[in-house]
Enzyme design. Structure first.
Site, PDB file in Angstrom:
ATOM      1  CG  ASP A  47      -2.311  -0.192   1.039  1.00 53.24           C
ATOM      2  OD1 ASP A  47      -2.800   0.226  -0.016  1.00 53.24           O
ATOM      3  OD2 ASP A  47      -2.974  -0.777   1.923  1.00 53.24           O
ATOM      4  CD  GLU A  70      -7.771   2.857   1.303  1.00 50.73           C
ATOM      5  OE1 GLU A  70      -7.337   2.229   0.322  1.00 50.73           O
ATOM      6  OE2 GLU A  70      -8.617   2.411   2.089  1.00 50.73           O
ATOM      7  CG  ASP A 123      -7.814   1.698  -2.995  1.00 47.55           C
ATOM      8  OD1 ASP A 123      -6.796   1.477  -2.302  1.00 47.55           O
ATOM      9  OD2 ASP A 123      -8.930   1.205  -2.751  1.00 47.55           O
ATOM     10  CB  ILE A 125      -3.328  -2.329  -2.185  1.00 49.80           C
ATOM     11  CG1 ILE A 125      -1.816  -2.182  -2.336  1.00 49.80           C
ATOM     12  CG2 ILE A 125      -3.767  -3.803  -2.334  1.00 49.80           C
ATOM     13  CD1 ILE A 125      -1.213  -2.822  -3.570  1.00 49.80           C
ATOM     14  CG  ASP A 126     -10.123  -1.554  -4.671  1.00 52.23           C
ATOM     15  OD1 ASP A 126     -10.624  -1.384  -3.545  1.00 52.23           O
ATOM     16  OD2 ASP A 126     -10.773  -1.915  -5.665  1.00 52.23           O
ATOM     17  CB  THR A 128      -6.174  -4.720   1.763  1.00 50.80           C
ATOM     18  OG1 THR A 128      -7.420  -4.628   2.415  1.00 50.80           O
ATOM     19  CG2 THR A 128      -5.726  -3.325   1.358  1.00 50.80           C
ATOM     20  CG  HIS A 220     -16.371  -5.500   1.958  1.00 49.75           C
ATOM     21  ND1 HIS A 220     -15.218  -5.416   1.235  1.00 49.75           N
ATOM     22  CD2 HIS A 220     -16.010  -5.394   3.269  1.00 49.75           C
ATOM     23  CE1 HIS A 220     -14.186  -5.261   2.064  1.00 49.75           C
ATOM     24  NE2 HIS A 220     -14.642  -5.255   3.294  1.00 49.75           N
ATOM     25  CE  LYS A 247     -16.693  -6.710  -6.578  1.00 45.50           C
ATOM     26  NZ  LYS A 247     -15.447  -6.748  -5.796  1.00 45.50           N
ATOM     27  CG  ASP A 276     -12.806   1.709  -2.057  1.00 43.60           C
ATOM     28  OD1 ASP A 276     -11.678   1.270  -2.309  1.00 43.60           O
ATOM     29  OD2 ASP A 276     -13.255   1.841  -0.896  1.00 43.60           O
TER      30      ASP A 276
HETATM   31  P1  AMP Z   1     -14.579  -5.286  -2.521  1.00 39.52           P
HETATM   32  O1  AMP Z   1     -13.432  -6.235  -2.548  1.00 39.52           O
HETATM   33  O2  AMP Z   1     -15.241  -5.094  -3.831  1.00 39.52           O
HETATM   34  O3  AMP Z   1     -15.530  -5.503  -1.411  1.00 39.52           O
HETATM   35  O4  AMP Z   1     -13.953  -3.835  -2.299  1.00 39.52           O
HETATM   36  C1  AMP Z   1     -12.988  -3.586  -1.354  1.00 39.52           C
HETATM   37  C2  AMP Z   1     -13.294  -2.264  -0.718  1.00 39.52           C
HETATM   38  O5  AMP Z   1     -14.481  -2.336   0.051  1.00 39.52           O
HETATM   39  C3  AMP Z   1     -12.244  -1.831   0.261  1.00 39.52           C
HETATM   40  O6  AMP Z   1     -11.289  -1.037  -0.371  1.00 39.52           O
HETATM   41  C4  AMP Z   1     -12.994  -1.052   1.323  1.00 39.52           C
HETATM   42  O7  AMP Z   1     -12.739   0.326   1.218  1.00 39.52           O
HETATM   43  C5  AMP Z   1     -14.451  -1.299   0.987  1.00 39.52           C
HETATM   44  N1  AMP Z   1     -15.239  -1.608   2.192  1.00 39.52           N
HETATM   45  C6  AMP Z   1     -14.816  -1.763   3.466  1.00 39.52           C
HETATM   46  N2  AMP Z   1     -15.855  -1.982   4.299  1.00 39.52           N
HETATM   47  C7  AMP Z   1     -16.970  -1.965   3.537  1.00 39.52           C
HETATM   48  C8  AMP Z   1     -18.366  -2.117   3.806  1.00 39.52           C
HETATM   49  N3  AMP Z   1     -18.816  -2.342   5.036  1.00 39.52           N
HETATM   50  N4  AMP Z   1     -19.222  -2.033   2.770  1.00 39.52           N
HETATM   51  C9  AMP Z   1     -18.770  -1.817   1.521  1.00 39.52           C
HETATM   52  N5  AMP Z   1     -17.468  -1.679   1.203  1.00 39.52           N
HETATM   53  C10 AMP Z   1     -16.578  -1.733   2.191  1.00 39.52           C
HETATM   54 MG    MG Z   2     -10.179   0.010  -1.773  1.00 36.10          MG
END
Ligand code: AMP
Ligand code: MG
Length: 333
Positions: A47, A70, A123, A125-126, A128, A220, A247, A276
């Site tokens: 990151d 970030e 971001d 590292i999106d 993590t 998430h 995605k 994000d």
């Molecule tokens: P994904 O892998 O598509 O869920 O995306 C990852 C991103 O989801 C991370 O970078 C976080 O910033 C974000 N994230 C963290 N907590 C939540 C949450 N409760 N709802 C939605 N997204 C989140």
């Molecule tokens: Mg992210």
């Protein structure tokens, strides 16, 4: 065709390419099966290293530009984190030879700005958790003017240019600019190669044929609502679980039709972070798709670091957007 010699586009492609290739090396070299469940050190190093690389190129090419990243370096400056800073510096040296720990912190902190009328958002590292599981993650950089995204670049180390999952492979890079389409190339190709192919969204118009995507992490999203949605829509395939903005890359390339970010029942107040969504959104839109919130409103990037005015995200190939919003309404999502 996209003009990859436009200064902003050229900078973004180069910065993301270098940052992502470095992150890919860090994942391969630091993530192992021996990692304990709570050890986040490899992704912490990646990151910071990736944000330092992007901060360095931005400072050199657009010194006055706003960058909303970030990460921030204050934790790295504490004496207890000296070991981490040394590791980050050693990796960043591969891209910026001779860089010192102090300079690394300065380049990271190039990204501590607040959003303005025009800004970059990163971001490093999106995904993590995907990084630590040895799965998908992305490096995402976008340029915003007013409330809308103008340019987005996604570096995807574990996705091949033919959109196949390729863990530890050579990776891919996606770029989209308003009015110029969405394009993909190999991550490690040289800019001069101009080897970009155009991405095209799926033409599927039958809801029963919709392939649905959602976060790998159940926390998430709302897993039971995703299933209810699929029932309402009449979709047959099981939802594909995947980490990060990869995605959006698959949706843009026609490898899926709908991507939902529903609100987790534990975090109904959660609002998406700008970094994000920004790069992924323009990559989908420029490939012919549509991205809104769960109420069908456009995502508004002029509200600070979060999309305060929007709840969740519904992204689609366009043709299936209205049926998707209707299904969301009928399940009270
Ligand atoms: P994904 O892998 O598509 O869920 O995306 C990852 C991103 O989801 C991370 O970078 C976080 O910033 C974000 N994230 C963290 N907590 C939540 C949450 N409760 N709802 C939605 N997204 C989140
Ligand atoms: Mg992210």
């Amino acid at each position: 065709m996209i003009n990859i010699n436009d200064p902003k586009t050229k900078f973004a492609i180069n910065a993301v390419r270098q940052a992502t290739a470095l992150a890919g090396d860090i994942q391969v070299e630091m993530v192992s099966k021996a990692l304990t469940k709570d050890d986040r050190s490899p992704v912490t190093v990646a990151d910071f290293a990736a944000q330092a690389v992007v901060g360095f190129f931005l400072e050199n090419q657009f010194p006055g530009a706003i960058l909303v990243g970030e990460e921030q370096a204050d934790v790295l400056r504490s004496p207890t984190e000296r070991g981490t800073l040394d590791k980050v510096t050693a990796f960043v040296n591969r891209v910026i030879p001779g860089v010192t720990p102090d300079q690394v912190c300065e380049y990271i902190d190039r990204g501590i700005d607040d959003p303005g009328e025009m800004y970059w958002t990163l971001d490093p590292i999106d995904g993590t958790k995907g990084f630590l599981r040895g799965a998908q993650y992305a490096c995402a950089l976008a340029y915003v003017e007013g409330s809308s995204v103008q340019l987005g670049v996604l570096g995807c180390p574990n996705l091949s240019p033919t959109l196949k999952e390729d863990i530890g492979g050579s990776g891919s890079l996606l770029v989209a600019k308003k009015g110029e389409g969405s394009w993909i190339s190999g991550l490690r190709e040289k800019q001069e190669d101009k080897g970009f192919s155009k991405l095209q969204i799926s033409t599927q118009s039958d809801p029963a044929g919709a392939r649905l995507m959602r976060s790998f992490e159940s926390g998430h999203t709302n897993v039971s609502q995703v299933e209810l949605f699929q029932e309402k829509l009449g979709g047959k395939a099981d939802p594909v679980r995947m980490d990060s903005q990869v995605k959006y890359a698959l949706l843009a390339a026609g490898e899926g039709e709908i991507y939902l970010r529903l609100l987790s029942p534990e975090r109904m107040d959660y609002r998406e972070k700008i970094w994000d969504q920004a790069a992924g959104l323009i990559i989908v839109e420029e490939a012919g798709g549509k991205v809104t919130d769960l109420d069908g409103k456009p995502l508004d990037f002029s509200q600070g670091r979060t999309l305060k005015k929007n709840r969740g995200v519904c992204a689609s190939n366009g043709t299936l957007h209205d049926p998707a919003l209707k299904a969301l309404k009928s399940i009270n999502a």
